[in-house]
Scaffold this active site. Structure first.
Site, PDB file in Angstrom:
ATOM      1  N   SER A   1       0.819  -1.210   0.000  1.00  0.00           N
ATOM      2  CA  SER A   1       0.000   0.000   0.000  1.00  0.00           C
ATOM      3  C   SER A   1       0.857   1.266   0.000  1.00  0.00           C
ATOM      4  CB  SER A   1      -0.900   0.019   1.239  1.00  0.00           C
ATOM      5  OG  SER A   1      -1.546  -1.225   1.392  1.00  0.00           O
TER       6      SER A   1
HETATM    7  N1  SAH Z   1      -0.677  -4.972   4.138  1.00  0.00           N
HETATM    8  C1  SAH Z   1       0.096  -5.295   2.940  1.00  0.00           C
HETATM    9  C2  SAH Z   1      -0.608  -4.952   1.650  1.00  0.00           C
HETATM   10  C3  SAH Z   1      -1.792  -5.796   1.445  1.00  0.00           C
HETATM   11  S1  SAH Z   1      -2.339  -6.091  -0.196  1.00  0.00           S
HETATM   12  C4  SAH Z   1       1.461  -4.671   2.992  1.00  0.00           C
HETATM   13  O1  SAH Z   1       1.791  -3.987   3.967  1.00  0.00           O
HETATM   14  O2  SAH Z   1       2.249  -4.911   2.057  1.00  0.00           O
HETATM   15  C5  SAH Z   1      -3.705  -7.124   0.276  1.00  0.00           C
HETATM   16  C6  SAH Z   1      -3.331  -8.523   0.675  1.00  0.00           C
HETATM   17  O3  SAH Z   1      -4.516  -9.156   1.132  1.00  0.00           O
HETATM   18  C7  SAH Z   1      -2.797  -9.370  -0.479  1.00  0.00           C
HETATM   19  O4  SAH Z   1      -1.521  -9.842  -0.172  1.00  0.00           O
HETATM   20  C8  SAH Z   1      -3.820 -10.512  -0.589  1.00  0.00           C
HETATM   21  O5  SAH Z   1      -3.233 -11.760  -0.880  1.00  0.00           O
HETATM   22  C9  SAH Z   1      -4.420 -10.512   0.805  1.00  0.00           C
HETATM   23  N2  SAH Z   1      -5.752 -11.111   0.901  1.00  0.00           N
HETATM   24  C10 SAH Z   1      -6.841 -10.952   0.101  1.00  0.00           C
HETATM   25  N3  SAH Z   1      -7.879 -11.677   0.551  1.00  0.00           N
HETATM   26  C11 SAH Z   1      -7.455 -12.314   1.673  1.00  0.00           C
HETATM   27  C12 SAH Z   1      -8.057 -13.218   2.590  1.00  0.00           C
HETATM   28  N4  SAH Z   1      -9.323 -13.628   2.471  1.00  0.00           N
HETATM   29  N5  SAH Z   1      -7.313 -13.676   3.624  1.00  0.00           N
HETATM   30  C13 SAH Z   1      -6.021 -13.303   3.778  1.00  0.00           C
HETATM   31  N6  SAH Z   1      -5.392 -12.440   2.936  1.00  0.00           N
HETATM   32  C14 SAH Z   1      -6.090 -11.962   1.897  1.00  0.00           C
END
Ligand code: SAH
Length: 214
Positions: free
Chosen positions: A62
């Site tokens: 992000s």
């Molecule tokens: N917080 C992260 C950015 C997140 S991007 C950082 O600091 O880099 C969103 C993430 O959510 C992705 O890696 C995706 O794989 C994950 N995601 C999406 N749906 C999910 C679910 N149901 N359970 C766990 N992770 C999930």
């Protein structure tokens, strides 16, 4: 003109402040967490720019100011047990580990999990546990949580996550359709129910069901 690393890091913190990240503890935690470690390959050059960047599995790390505003809205206290859903690169989780007593983070992609864990080990972060799991169901074994941060967008706050929030607890998450503008909201659990507040419009990848196919 090329700027030095120190100058770029100064600019990074300045950009955070100018976008409303003013909480001293949050700024210190972000200063201690080098975003360049979480961004690979040619995008590493852009690690100190205030923009989201691609990571593995078609996901994104992000935008730093959004990470800062979400962390600030979460109002993490030093004794808190925190759950993050969506580990991604691990950047947000590492920041949370400086603010909370204990952090759990989950992602549905095991490739991302493996890379993030390697960084947590390298940074010697000991109060953080990372699991490959579908975070929509929370982590029943570790619940309840003082704080929950979701970094992928659901249409509504998932029921299991609401249920795993302590009374007096706070959850911050983006809600809305994945391909349109979403709202970052803060949910506070009171004795009698839940209070909802809109923070700002954001754009996140969707919260998906089940584990990734990697
Ligand atoms: N917080 C992260 C950015 C997140 S991007 C950082 O600091 O880099 C969103 C993430 O959510 C992705 O890696 C995706 O794989 C994950 N995601 C999406 N749906 C999910 C679910 N149901 N359970 C766990 N992770 C999930």
């Amino acid at each position: 003109m090329m700027s030095t690393l120190a100058e770029r890091q100064m600019q990074f913190l300045f950009a955070l402040r100018s976008k409303g990240v003013t909480d001293a503890r949050v700024l210190t935690a972000m200063e201690r967490t080098d975003r360049a470690l979480f961004v690979k390959g040619h995008f590493a050059d852009r690690a100190y720019d205030d923009m989201p960047l691609p990571i593995a599995c078609g996901q994104t790390i992000s935008q730093p100011s959004v990470v800062g505003l979400m962390t600030q809205a979460l109002q993490v206290q030093p004794r808190d047990k925190v759950l993050e859903v969506g580990t991604g690169s691990g950047y947000q989780a590492a920041i949370l580990s400086h603010l909370a007593r204990r952090v759990y983070t989950v992602d549905r992609h095991k490739t991302l999990m493996r890379d993030a864990r390697a960084i947590f080990t390298k940074l010697d972060i000991t109060n953080l546990t990372a699991f490959t799991a579908d975070g929509s169901f929370g982590l029943p074994d570790q619940a309840p949580f003082d704080r929950i941060l979701v970094t992928a967008a659901a249409e509504d706050p998932p029921g299991p996550l609401l249920a795993q929030l302590k009374v007096g607890g706070i959850m911050v998450l983006p809600v809305g359709q994945s391909d349109s503008v979403q709202q970052l909201i803060r949910v506070s659990r009171t004795d009698t129910g839940f209070e909802y507040e809109e923070i700002r419009p954001v754009r996140f990848v969707p919260l998906l069901e089940g584990l990734g196919k990697d």
